[in-house]
Enzyme design. Sequence first.
Site, PDB file in Angstrom:
ATOM      1  N   THR A   1       0.789  -1.221   0.000  1.00 29.54           N
ATOM      2  CA  THR A   1       0.000   0.000   0.000  1.00 29.54           C
ATOM      3  C   THR A   1       0.826   1.278   0.000  1.00 29.54           C
ATOM      4  O   THR A   1       1.806   1.390   0.711  1.00 29.54           O
ATOM      5  CB  THR A   1      -0.891  -0.001   1.241  1.00 29.54           C
ATOM      6  OG1 THR A   1      -1.703  -1.142   1.166  1.00 29.54           O
ATOM      7  CG2 THR A   1      -1.733   1.249   1.298  1.00 29.54           C
ATOM      8  N   GLU A  17      13.531  -2.148  -1.680  1.00 33.93           N
ATOM      9  CA  GLU A  17      14.427  -3.175  -1.120  1.00 33.93           C
ATOM     10  C   GLU A  17      15.499  -3.464  -2.166  1.00 33.93           C
ATOM     11  O   GLU A  17      15.197  -3.909  -3.266  1.00 33.93           O
ATOM     12  CB  GLU A  17      13.656  -4.471  -0.880  1.00 33.93           C
ATOM     13  CG  GLU A  17      13.478  -4.983   0.528  1.00 33.93           C
ATOM     14  CD  GLU A  17      14.480  -4.588   1.582  1.00 33.93           C
ATOM     15  OE1 GLU A  17      15.613  -5.103   1.569  1.00 33.93           O
ATOM     16  OE2 GLU A  17      14.146  -3.781   2.455  1.00 33.93           O
ATOM     17  N   THR A  57       2.674 -15.707   3.329  1.00 40.02           N
ATOM     18  CA  THR A  57       1.478 -15.307   4.078  1.00 40.02           C
ATOM     19  C   THR A  57       1.214 -16.330   5.162  1.00 40.02           C
ATOM     20  O   THR A  57       1.479 -17.508   4.991  1.00 40.02           O
ATOM     21  CB  THR A  57       0.246 -15.249   3.160  1.00 40.02           C
ATOM     22  OG1 THR A  57       0.209 -16.419   2.372  1.00 40.02           O
ATOM     23  CG2 THR A  57       0.325 -14.027   2.287  1.00 40.02           C
TER      24      THR A  57
END
Lengths: 408, 408
Positions: A206, A288, A408
């Site tokens: 986001t 990153e 996840t």
Amino acid sequence: MTAFPPIERDDWLGAPEGLRLAEGGSVTTPEGYAAAGVASGAKTDRDARDIGILMSTRPNVAALVDTVNALPSVPVKLNRTRDRRAFRAVLVNASKANAATGAAGREDALAMLARAAENLDVPVEQIAACSTGTIGERIDLDLALPGIDAAAAGLAQDGGPAFAEAICTTDRAPKTGAFTLDLPGGAVRIGIAAKGAGMIRPTMATMLAFVTTDAALVVEDLQAAAADAAAASFNRISVDGQMSPSDTLLVLANGQGDPLEGEDLAAFRDALAAVCRWAAIQMVKDGEGAEHAVRVRVEAARDADEAERVARAVGDSPLVKTALFGRDPNWGRISQAVGAALARTPGVPADLAVAIDGAGLSDPAAGAAMEKAEYDITVRLGRGVAAYDLWACDLGQAYVSLNAEYHT
Amino acid sequence: MTAFPPIERDDWLGAPEGLRLAEGGSVTTPEGYAAAGVASGAKTDRDARDIGILMSTRPNVAALVDTVNALPSVPVKLNRTRDRRAFRAVLVNASKANAATGAAGREDALAMLARAAENLDVPVEQIAACSTGTIGERIDLDLALPGIDAAAAGLAQDGGPAFAEAICTTDRAPKTGAFTLDLPGGAVRIGIAAKGAGMIRPTMATMLAFVTTDAALVVEDLQAAAADAAAASFNRISVDGQMSPSDTLLVLANGQGDPLEGEDLAAFRDALAAVCRWAAIQMVKDGEGAEHAVRVRVEAARDADEAERVARAVGDSPLVKTALFGRDPNWGRISQAVGAALARTPGVPADLAVAIDGAGLSDPAAGAAMEKAEYDITVRLGRGVAAYDLWACDLGQAYVSLNAEYHT
């Protein structure tokens, strides 16, 4: 968290005359704002701030621009049911995106907003909601609700930096600061707190940005300025071509005098765009493993659509981005991306003019420029007069490592 | 070079009844073809074959499909000035792409074709040219011209495997073989030699495919079959979303009897598509560092364009591809890509049905399936009846290493 390195290329911001960075500023540098950021224990580092509240302490107008992703998060959908002009405050949680959580996620968001409304004594529909973090997992209300109580209790005029920390996820540092804009009628201030990293991360992709100003604006002018600023900043950064379901820009303006108009309004609009670009470029620099922020300038295109299409093809190309990481002035990779973007359009020039900080790719100066943290890649199409600027970063091994190893 | 691992998922090929792999076959397995591959010394390994010639030894018809990149290579532009139906032979060099080489590159290509024409006693305009390798560097004619002499002198009915080696650049292995198609009027043979790697490499990104058959076809039927086969195979592999300036599919058919028609022609068209898919999927599997070939099946889309758009968004997404590399059944990343592809279209379903080899993403069977070398990701949109299949691979560190460390 450490501060973010300053942007060396001032010319990238396109700042209007009279806009100056206010050292140590934040979203509470403009008059009439309070903010807080607290740790509810929802981040991996349980002592890290994860709940933020920002509000105007006097009457204000608001503008909101959100994602075009067709599968938006719960808070984005909820905000759309409100009158965006009337938002007075925003409640942010960073750890779970509250996306793909269905009806239960909506109940969670409503419960959090109700708790904030009660604490702040503000109607619930005047509080915007923003969530960022993992997709598909529910927010832990046993942590969030007491966190909201603590944030509301801690609201302060010097709470801007804490708020900026609370909205971050994988950011190396928050993108936050304040600017002063000198206008004939007196100075106004613009503060910003933004989060998001140049290489969009796993399910924490986001982009959130919150802007405060003590300028006075007619709400329609503010909305137009916000839409233009988003188009000129957050929509012009190429990360990995991916789009979050949660992206939101909220702008609050609480000036109490006569609304800006004419040249003053124009200067404010330019300033808002420059402030948003300042934060957006920091997102690019926060990739990153990214070592470079690059402005891709497409010039002499037939029309604006073509210029943007070519700029995105170059800025999103993994072959170009790995070449930037390798400091390789590789004409073939840029030409390949341009050729793909122009596929099936007639009249493509046989040769492109490509330059790095003004030097042709065979010039050793081009290779030297690629060592810099910030440089321009200019692509001249020789087909017309339209242009488009886009900011992109390079692609290194760390991007793959982070995105492949994060489960996840 | 070692042989390529066989494709386990036969159902991916969509082969018609009667199509069988001919063990040890090549482009010279069909009747009436001769081929050769020789080392001219242009590759880093100077003993590696780098010049290939393939020709029909009896009257034939031809079909050619090439790149839509707006900045094509010199050989692609040259082939377009010829009558593609009349190609009898192809001359391939692997080491330099002869792209972005301007007028000098065109002279080089013409000199090479003239040398081949002289050797083969074939009109120069009946020889297609294909070059693959680095962009922007000229071919060394001092090596190439004697190489052409040697290849022409070495043309042989068993030269298919050598030709297949000669066209490769960074391929782990050539994609080559032959199939027999049983038809009521007798068996016909189809051979293929293709090069290209799933993760497109630096400036050696080219996909080249050469198909031979001893079936008899009307040239218009052959061109239609070739266009359909390319659309159903090479245009359905998602590597890194990049497009070479040199991609070419050439199909030669030299059957001497009555041309195929009706059901036989339909079976041949299906067979040609299956053979091309067989080679295309091998390209996906040949990605540097890629460990998985994945079929992205989009179902229940509003129309074919939407289905393709969503499939490409998923298959090209670096966030999805790194998740595949990490064997992570990550709903959020797939949903993010689908949402971006459907941005600004109304009526997007709140929930997507996503499955891996038929198992929902929360089912442990989905995670287990992701260990396999080949599996399906199915995305059901619930909006209509259109569908699209695309083959993609995962994205690992090796892709970045190779592309960042390779300098022109």
